[in-house]
Design an enzyme around this catalytic site. Structure first.
Site, mmCIF file in Angstrom:
data_model
loop_
_atom_site.group_PDB
_atom_site.id
_atom_site.type_symbol
_atom_site.label_atom_id
_atom_site.label_comp_id
_atom_site.label_asym_id
_atom_site.label_seq_id
_atom_site.Cartn_x
_atom_site.Cartn_y
_atom_site.Cartn_z
ATOM 1 N N ARG A 88 -36.882 -42.766 10.701
ATOM 2 C CA ARG A 88 -35.476 -42.812 10.285
ATOM 3 C C ARG A 88 -34.541 -42.776 11.485
ATOM 4 O O ARG A 88 -33.355 -43.056 11.367
ATOM 5 C CB ARG A 88 -35.155 -41.625 9.353
ATOM 6 N N ASN A 179 -33.990 -43.385 24.432
ATOM 7 C CA ASN A 179 -33.181 -42.868 25.552
ATOM 8 C C ASN A 179 -32.863 -41.386 25.333
ATOM 9 O O ASN A 179 -33.018 -40.854 24.215
ATOM 10 C CB ASN A 179 -31.945 -43.743 25.798
ATOM 11 N N ARG A 190 -34.617 -32.274 14.424
ATOM 12 C CA ARG A 190 -36.026 -32.073 14.052
ATOM 13 C C ARG A 190 -36.670 -30.851 14.691
ATOM 14 O O ARG A 190 -37.707 -30.402 14.206
ATOM 15 C CB ARG A 190 -36.844 -33.331 14.402
#
Ligand SMILES: Cc1cc2nc3c(=O)[nH]c(=O)nc-3n(C[C@H](O)[C@H](O)[C@H](O)COP(=O)(O)OP(=O)(O)OC[C@H]3O[C@@H](n4cnc5c(N)ncnc54)[C@H](O)[C@@H]3O)c2cc1C
Length: 229
Positions: A88, A179, A190
């Site tokens: 995602r 990047n 996360r």
């Protein structure tokens, strides 16, 4: 498979892993790309103290583009349900193994502890200390699915069709090139208590690599409350 020293086994089964294949640039690339604004093609290198301060300034003030000049490349082996969440993150590049080209190995992720639904938060779960041993529904369901997969292949079904019986705890492998700005966004979301614990384990390994390549940027990002610029 040859492994670089920069790899981490992530989940308890020693199958899931994160391996940093390489990186381009570092803290100094952030500094130099930011200073092109004021120095043009002159050498804008300052003292280490000034450089570190500049990184903090950029981070706090939302000047995100200098962080885009540093790039990381990872190889990841993760269960499909983790990969789905990972994919995602659109700012980055992915290539994944194909179940049309190759047969899946019987490599499944099995949680070791039961988690129960959090009554106050629909998207989160609470750890219990109940072990999930071998012979659990997770193991049986995966074994059944893999048997069905093999049976379909033996009966002459194409790999692309046989694979649809496989569950999302099956391991897959992919490359991720990203990047540093997007990587910080990934870590903000996360490696966070509200993230699912399995992807969080991966994010923790990614954060270790980020910290080792960009110690000043990592420190500035922590000071900014782990918020990506
Ligand atoms: C705890 C948690 C729960 C989640 N639950 C769900 C869920 O229930 N359902 C669901 O579908 N997803 C869910 N997600 C996924 C989430 O919505 C994001 O898709 C995912 O976290 C990627 O974040 P991102 O868009 O910031 O990253 P990237 O896609 O890497 O984008 C990075 C940044 O680039 C910019 N950007 C990228 N694309 C665009 C665009 N098209 N327009 C404008 N700006 C853009 C944004 O600033 C973005 O933050 C969840 C994520 C988390 C962490």
């Amino acid at each position: 498979m040859r492994r670089l020293p920069r790899y981490h086994y992530v989940l308890e089964d020693n199958i899931g892993l994160v391996e940093r294949l390489g990186s381009m640039g570092g803290d100094i690339s952030v500094v130099m790309s930011a200073r092109v604004s004021t120095y043009g093609d002159e050498d804008g290198m300052g003292t280490p103290e000034k450089n570190q301060k500049l990184i903090g300034f950029l981070m706090r003030n939302g000047h995100g583009t200098p962080f885009e000049h540093v790039v990381f490349q990872f190889r990841v082996k993760a269960p499909i349900f983790v990969a789905r969440e990972w994919f995602r993150h659109r700012i980055g590049s992915f290539n994944e193994q194909s179940g049309r080209y190759m047969e899946y190995k019987p490599e499944f992720y099995f949680p070791s502890k039961k988690r129960i639904q959090d009554p106050d938060n629909r998207q989160s779960a609470i750890d219990s200390h109940v072990d999930i041993g071998p012979g659990s529904i997770f193991h049986d369901a995966s074994a059944d699915a893999y048997r069905a997969y093999q049976e379909l292949l033996e009966k002459g079904f194409a790999r692309e069709q046989a694979r649809i019986v496989l569950p999302v705890n099956l391991y897959t492998s992919f490359w991720w090139t990203v990047n540093a700005r997007s990587l910080m966004n990934f870590l903000e979301l996360r490696n966070h208590p509200t993230a699912m614990s399995e992807i969080r384990a991966y994010a923790q390994a990614i954060e270790e690599e980020f910290m080792s390549v960009m110690p000043w940027t990592h420190a500035a990002w922590l000071d900014a409350g782990r918020k990506a610029p």
